[in-house]
Structures are given as C-alpha cells and as structure tokens.
Scaffold this motif. Sequence first.
Motif, short mmCIF file in Angstrom:
data_model
loop_
_atom_site.label_atom_id
_atom_site.label_comp_id
_atom_site.label_asym_id
_atom_site.label_seq_id
_atom_site.Cartn_x
_atom_site.Cartn_y
_atom_site.Cartn_z
N UNK A 160 15.18 -4.37 -2.45
CA UNK A 160 15.98 -5.53 -2.84
C UNK A 160 16.79 -6.00 -1.63
N UNK A 161 16.49 -7.21 -1.15
CA UNK A 161 17.12 -7.71 0.07
C UNK A 161 18.13 -8.83 -0.20
N UNK A 162 18.12 -9.42 -1.41
CA UNK A 162 19.08 -10.46 -1.76
C UNK A 162 19.11 -10.62 -3.28
N UNK A 204 8.93 -11.25 -2.22
CA UNK A 204 8.70 -11.43 -3.66
C UNK A 204 10.03 -11.84 -4.29
N UNK A 205 9.98 -12.88 -5.13
CA UNK A 205 11.18 -13.40 -5.78
C UNK A 205 11.04 -13.22 -7.28
N UNK A 206 12.06 -12.63 -7.90
CA UNK A 206 12.05 -12.45 -9.35
C UNK A 206 12.95 -13.50 -10.00
N UNK A 207 12.75 -13.68 -11.29
CA UNK A 207 13.61 -14.55 -12.07
C UNK A 207 13.73 -13.99 -13.47
N UNK A 208 14.97 -13.90 -13.95
CA UNK A 208 15.23 -13.45 -15.31
C UNK A 208 16.19 -14.41 -15.97
N UNK A 209 15.96 -14.68 -17.24
CA UNK A 209 16.88 -15.50 -18.03
C UNK A 209 17.99 -14.57 -18.51
N UNK A 260 24.77 -21.79 -7.35
CA UNK A 260 23.90 -20.68 -6.98
C UNK A 260 24.72 -19.78 -6.07
N UNK A 261 25.04 -18.59 -6.53
CA UNK A 261 25.78 -17.62 -5.73
C UNK A 261 24.78 -16.61 -5.18
N UNK A 262 24.59 -16.63 -3.87
CA UNK A 262 23.59 -15.77 -3.23
C UNK A 262 24.29 -14.65 -2.48
N UNK A 263 23.79 -13.44 -2.66
CA UNK A 263 24.30 -12.25 -1.99
C UNK A 263 23.17 -11.70 -1.12
N UNK A 264 23.41 -11.59 0.17
CA UNK A 264 22.39 -11.12 1.11
C UNK A 264 22.65 -9.66 1.45
N UNK A 298 18.96 -15.21 -13.04
CA UNK A 298 19.20 -14.34 -11.89
C UNK A 298 17.90 -14.18 -11.13
N UNK A 299 18.04 -14.19 -9.81
CA UNK A 299 16.91 -13.98 -8.91
C UNK A 299 17.19 -12.76 -8.05
N UNK A 300 16.15 -12.02 -7.75
CA UNK A 300 16.21 -10.97 -6.74
C UNK A 300 15.09 -11.20 -5.75
#
Length: 158
Positions: A101-103, A73-78, A58-62, A91-93
């Motif tokens: 968009x904060x992360x 609010x957390x999104x998820x896309x395949x 999991x590569x997270x960018x803040x 991918x999550x935003x």
Amino acid sequence: MYLKDFEIRWSDVDANRHLANSAYLNFMSHTRMAFLMELGFNHKTMEEQGIGPVVFYEHVYYFKEVFPGKPVRVSMEVMGMSEDGKFFEFHHNFYDYKGRNVAHCEMMGAWVNLKTRALTGLNDDFLNAFSKVEKPEGFRVLTKEDTRKFVKIPKDLV
C-alpha cells in the motif's frame, strides 16, 4: 473491493521522476468511473437521468514513492452513502506491483441534477444497483452532517 491496474506513463511522472499528484487523481477518477460504468452508470444512463457525479473533496495520503516501470493497482470501496443516494464516500488505495500500500485517499461527492444544478438523490434503479455492492468494514449511512465535516467557507477577494 473494486481493482483497476495502470501502467505508469511518461506523462504520469513529475519533475521528481515519481508519480505526480495529478496522476493519482486521474487514476482514482478513472477507477471510479470504470466501477460506476459496471454498475450501469454510463454516459447514456446518466444523461437519461440528467445527473452527474461531483467531488466535494479528495484527501490523499502518500506513503511511498511510485516510479515508472512497474504497474500500480488502484482499489475503490464504497464506504458510505446517504439513504437517498445523494451523497457518497469512496476510499481508494494504491498498491505497487508487490501489493504494498503506497497511498490512500478518502473522497466524498454527490450527484447533481444537470438541468437545475442542484444536488439530487438517485432513482430506484441506481439505488438498487448500489445496494448490491459489497459493503466493507466501516461502511456507514451518510447524513448531511457527514458532508459538513470539513466545513470551508469561501472568502472572495472583493
């Protein structure tokens, strides 16, 4: 795009009084499992198939800090899947209460056979469920090479 809202609890905050790294990971995991459950991948069906999801990375960018008092609010896309469904990339935003968009997170995983502990593809029913999911721009069919993009070799102490 799948979306899930979260209240930021006291236990989600770290010593700097903003959303802790572990909370980001927990919110993403919860979002993924809620999405999978809606597709029919619940505890019962995964147990019947003898499979479970595993995370490779999991590569997270803040981008901005998130503080208690307002929901996130957390999104998820395949974003990718192998033809047999063995490998997947999600991918999550993260968005604040104003929609900023904060992360962002890029994660890759696979399905493991819980008896053999080997990676396995999905059965036709599960593959069919994923085939109905909206494919975002940038979606791709994953190859084994895609899973080796960040090759890391363990180095034991011994």
